[in-house]
Write a protein that holds these residues in place. Structure first.
Motif, PDB file in Angstrom:
ATOM      1  N   ARG A 353     -47.851   9.530  67.018  1.00 54.04           N
ATOM      2  CA  ARG A 353     -47.434  10.385  65.905  1.00 54.04           C
ATOM      3  C   ARG A 353     -47.039  11.799  66.353  1.00 54.04           C
ATOM      4  O   ARG A 353     -46.025  12.329  65.925  1.00 54.04           O
ATOM      5  CB  ARG A 353     -48.564  10.517  64.876  1.00 54.04           C
ATOM      6  N   GLU A 354     -47.878  12.389  67.212  1.00 52.74           N
ATOM      7  CA  GLU A 354     -47.740  13.830  67.441  1.00 52.74           C
ATOM      8  C   GLU A 354     -48.330  14.207  68.796  1.00 52.74           C
ATOM      9  O   GLU A 354     -49.346  13.647  69.229  1.00 52.74           O
ATOM     10  CB  GLU A 354     -48.465  14.582  66.320  1.00 52.74           C
ATOM     11  N   VAL A 355     -47.692  15.175  69.461  1.00 53.98           N
ATOM     12  CA  VAL A 355     -48.174  15.748  70.713  1.00 53.98           C
ATOM     13  C   VAL A 355     -48.239  17.255  70.546  1.00 53.98           C
ATOM     14  O   VAL A 355     -47.211  17.901  70.263  1.00 53.98           O
ATOM     15  CB  VAL A 355     -47.258  15.394  71.901  1.00 53.98           C
ATOM     16  N   GLY A 395     -41.966   8.961  62.630  1.00 51.59           N
ATOM     17  CA  GLY A 395     -41.334   9.955  63.485  1.00 51.59           C
ATOM     18  C   GLY A 395     -42.302  10.501  64.518  1.00 51.59           C
ATOM     19  O   GLY A 395     -43.471  10.103  64.595  1.00 51.59           O
ATOM     20  N   MET A 396     -41.808  11.418  65.331  1.00 45.59           N
ATOM     21  CA  MET A 396     -42.617  12.006  66.403  1.00 45.59           C
ATOM     22  C   MET A 396     -42.339  13.497  66.481  1.00 45.59           C
ATOM     23  O   MET A 396     -41.181  13.930  66.539  1.00 45.59           O
ATOM     24  CB  MET A 396     -42.288  11.356  67.747  1.00 45.59           C
ATOM     25  N   HIS A 542     -47.445  19.626  59.599  1.00 46.65           N
ATOM     26  CA  HIS A 542     -47.597  18.405  60.393  1.00 46.65           C
ATOM     27  C   HIS A 542     -46.914  17.261  59.657  1.00 46.65           C
ATOM     28  O   HIS A 542     -47.536  16.599  58.800  1.00 46.65           O
ATOM     29  CB  HIS A 542     -49.077  18.105  60.630  1.00 46.65           C
ATOM     30  N   PRO A 543     -45.658  16.976  59.956  1.00 44.00           N
ATOM     31  CA  PRO A 543     -44.910  15.947  59.216  1.00 44.00           C
ATOM     32  C   PRO A 543     -45.562  14.576  59.261  1.00 44.00           C
ATOM     33  O   PRO A 543     -45.401  13.777  58.326  1.00 44.00           O
ATOM     34  CB  PRO A 543     -43.547  15.931  59.927  1.00 44.00           C
ATOM     35  N   GLN A 544     -46.294  14.264  60.320  1.00 45.94           N
ATOM     36  CA  GLN A 544     -46.917  12.948  60.445  1.00 45.94           C
ATOM     37  C   GLN A 544     -48.312  12.892  59.803  1.00 45.94           C
ATOM     38  O   GLN A 544     -49.003  11.880  59.911  1.00 45.94           O
ATOM     39  CB  GLN A 544     -47.011  12.539  61.921  1.00 45.94           C
ATOM     40  N   GLY A 545     -48.734  13.984  59.182  1.00 42.69           N
ATOM     41  CA  GLY A 545     -49.991  13.990  58.448  1.00 42.69           C
ATOM     42  C   GLY A 545     -51.239  14.023  59.294  1.00 42.69           C
ATOM     43  O   GLY A 545     -52.333  13.699  58.815  1.00 42.69           O
TER      44      GLY A 545
END
Length: 747
Positions: A353-355, A395-396, A542-545
């Motif tokens: 999801r996120e870095v 997304g990422m 944080h678009p990915q929640g």
């Protein structure tokens, strides 16, 4: 045209040598005497007044010593051919040498101070022979240029003054190169071990050689420039103007220094306090209760005060990352080509999801540095996103936050943000790919001092890695030819679980105090500096929640998130409390072991620094020793930090001796280069992170820092094994008797 000067060079060597030695002796004796008077007259309860007045007295003493040396050296210069009396020549020579020393003292001192604070740059952790040579050559050349130029303006017509200026630059610069190379070959520890008189003799020898070589060339230049005798002499108006400019320059140096301090201590523009994460209190949802272990309780009380959620329970320890690499002596895992950076790259590549990655320094080392390794991990992540978009339906988002680290070489704050962007683009990582909902953002911290020294990686809101190392080649394994890598030892700790929620919150705090790097859509790696610029403040959406993710139980281990910045000092309080709760042993491996910044003057007079100047962690260590706790310290020996560590170790040893518990502390020099900030308390509570035992990390207006503390049994056992290995390899930390307050070496 004359091929040789009219004077005999060999006839003046003795006079120049004598003038240099006398100037050094007078300057040092005046400085030591002046500082001793300050200590006697100003009460110990006014440490800052003591420090300020003592520093000023020492600086004025150095100026007097250089001025005396310059005045005495004029007997060896052909100034009499210009019609000047001996008194006039001495006054002008003394003014030239003393004023030049005054002009250089502040910038040189500021450079050394910044080196200690910023842990890198020109005089940082890799303070080796090459840097010693370059630094001393630069300072010596500047001194020769200024002193020769000023003497020329005070004695010769203005159009001829360039000759002694150039001669001084060449002569003193050459001696600086020789002195730097010699000091690098001998080593600072070996020089210090000889005591104060050896230091004084070395200083006198270098200055005497500089005086002889530099002034011989200056004498030859003045001789060549004064063909017409008194007609080439500086007229009265030129002398007065030069003296006025010198006076204004000396005043200006102090003004610039004060302005520089204001600049260095500028604040982030975002005044919002540290946010409280908006998650259900895990002490309720996961059944967390207050710990009963005294060490855990000390940390828990700090991290949960003021209504902050308890993220400490339900976590699991995933392992360590080592630089330059792990060793079979303390690890069963195989080594990798880039050590801990391979682990960071793998964690990034595995994200879903996120870095979120924050680090102080991203060194500009294209193609082969750690930045290229991390960019390779993100390039692999991007390939996976493109190959299987369904696995990344949300997304990422990739965010990289740099700490606004200053580069001393060009006096620029935070240029490494461009290096990070360049490494990403060179690896084929686009900053944006809307079709795959791929977004990369790079930002730079707004604050100068404190800048951000925190180092962490959060992926998917669940996995958290906290490091002590920067993205720099010194942490890589050294190449066989010695041209790359530095074998600098450091450590990172990896965990999974609820504590990552607070890691994300810490990253957001850094992010909202940063400015985004905005680039043209078609930017390439080669055009980053032209096509990118720092613009608006970063936003922590944080678009990915991941900021609302409900993290379940990942393990049964306690992990505490310890953050500090101006206005929020939980890390300071927690570490102080944990040391205070220890009852058996403390094993620490640290690059720094310093007192307050003014204690660096203890190299001039050890009495200037006492235990009253100890930072909170040192007070806690002394109290722990008084309770019977056995302390073992592996410390960094070399360079500027090594000097600070010697002062701190000497003061702590004297205090423990006064309390009658000197045998409770054993210190050794780490066998090589170390950058770690680690501590194991009572064999079960381990701390790993970025916070040094240094004044820059412990003052109210100090650096941003981040540390994890855990009682995970595997973490404690793994660190204990590593510490034991290096402890057996290390040598006792012996201190010069003149610094420790004894007549003999302290074991």
């Amino acid at each position: 045209m004359r091929l040789f000067p009219r004077f005999s060079p060999w006839s003046v060597v003795g006079r120049l040598s004598l003038s240099a030695v006398v100037g050094v002796l007078v300057g040092v004796l005046l400085a030591r005497g002046a500082v001793s008077v300050v200590l006697a007259l100003i009460p110990a309860g006014q440490p800052y007044v003591r420090g300020a007045v003592g520093t000023l007295a020492a600086l004025l003493s150095v100026m007097v010593g250089f001025g005396l040396s310059g005045a005495l050296s004029t007997r060896a210069l052909p100034i009499s051919r210009l019609g000047l009396t001996r008194a006039q020549a001495r006054i002008r020579g003394g003014v030239a040498a003393g004023a030049t020393a005054g002009l250089l003292i502040v910038p040189v001192g500021a450079l050394m101070g910044l080196a200690g604070i910023y842990r890198g740059g020109l005089l940082g952790d890799s303070f080796g022979a090459g840097q010693l040579t370059a630094g001393l050559a630069l300072v010596a050349a500047l001194y020769g240029l200024l002193s020769g130029g000023v003497l020329g303006l005070l004695t010769l017509r203005a159009r001829l003054a360039w000759r002694p200026a150039l001669a001084g630059l060449l002569g003193f610069g050459a001696v600086g190169i020789l002195a730097g190379a010699g000091l690098g070959a001998v080593g600072v520890p070996n020089l210090l071990s000889g005591g104060g008189w050896v230091l004084l003799a070395a200083l006198a020898g270098v200055l005497a050689l500089g005086q002889v070589v530099g002034d011989l060339l200056i004498a030859a230049s003045i001789d060549a420039a004064s063909d017409r005798g008194e007609q080439d002499r500086a007229h009265y108006g030129q002398v007065v103007a030069t003296l006025l400019v010198l006076l204004l320059s000396l005043s200006g140096v102090w003004t610039v220094a004060r302005t520089g301090v204001d600049f260095v201590q500028s604040r982030p523009s975002n005044p919002v306090p540290l946010a409280v994460p908006q998650r259900p209190n895990l002490s309720n949802s996961l059944g967390c209760r207050a710990p009963t272990d005294p060490l855990e309780l000390a940390a828990w009380r700090v991290t949960t005060r003021d209504g902050r959620p308890d993220f400490s329970c339900g976590n699991t320890f995933l392992g360590f990352l080592h630089t330059p690499d792990l060793d079979p002596a303390f690890s069963d895992l195989p080594p990798t080509p880039h050590g801990g950076f391979d682990g960071l790259a793998a964690q990034m590549a595995a994200a879903k999801r996120e870095v979120l990655f924050a680090v102080m320094e991203w060194d500009d080392d294209p193609g082969r540095g750690p930045g290229a390794v991390l960019a390779g991990g993100l390039a692999e992540l991007y390939r996976r996103v493109r190959a299987t978009p369904a696995a990344y339906s949300g997304g990422m988002t990739v965010r990289i936050a740099l700490g606004n680290f200053p580069v001393a070489a060009n006096l620029e704050w935070g240029p490494q943000v461009y290096a990070a962007a360049r490494d990403l683009l060179a690896a084929g990582v686009p900053l944006s790919d809307p079709a795959h909902r791929w977004r990369v953002e790079v930002a730079n911290y707004i604050g100068t001092f404190p800048h951000s020294h925190a180092k962490l990686l959060v992926t998917d809101g669940t996995d958290l890695t906290v490091m002590g190392f920067n993205v720099g080649p010194l942490h890589l394994p050294a190449s066989p030819d010695g041209t790359h890598g530095g074998n600098v030892r450091d450590l990172a700790v990896r965990v999974r679980g609820p504590v990552a929620a607070d890691g994300l919150n810490v990253f957001d705090d850094l992010w909202t105090r940063s400015r985004l790097l905005t680039c043209a859509p078609d930017v390439t790696a080669d055009a980053v500096r032209r096509a990118c610029q720092l613009g608006k403040s970063a936003q922590a959406a944080h678009p990915q929640g991941t900021d609302q993710l409900q993290i379940g139980v990942k393990g049964r281990e306690r992990v505490f998130s310890l953050y500090r910045r101006e206005g929020f000092r939980a890390a300071d309080d927690a570490l102080f409390g944990m040391i205070g709760a220890s009852t058996q042993t403390i094993d620490l491996m640290h690059v720094s072991f310093s007192m307050g910044v003014r204690c660096n003057l203890a190299l001039l007079n050890p009495g200037l620094c006492t235990f009253d100047d100890a930072l909170p962690w040192m007070r806690a260590l002394a109290d722990a020793a008084g309770r019977g706790v056995q302390i073992r310290a592996l410390l960094y020996e070399h360079g500027f930090l090594g000097l600070e560590n010697r002062v701190g170790l000497a003061v702590l040893r004297r205090e423990l001796e006064r309390r009658g518990v000197a045998d409770r502390l054993e210190a050794r020099w780490y066998p090589g280069a170390v950058h770690a900030k680690t501590m194991l308390l009572d064999g079960r509570m381990l701390t790993v992170g970025s916070q040094n035992l240094h004044y820059s990390s412990w003052t109210p207006r100090g650096l941003n820092e981040y540390t994890l503390a855990t009682t995970a049994p595997a973490a404690a056992a793994g660190y204990a094994r590593e510490f034991a290995f290096f402890w057996d390899e290390a040598q006792p930390a012996e201190l010069p008797g003149w610094l420790s307050g004894t007549d003999s070496e302290v074991d």
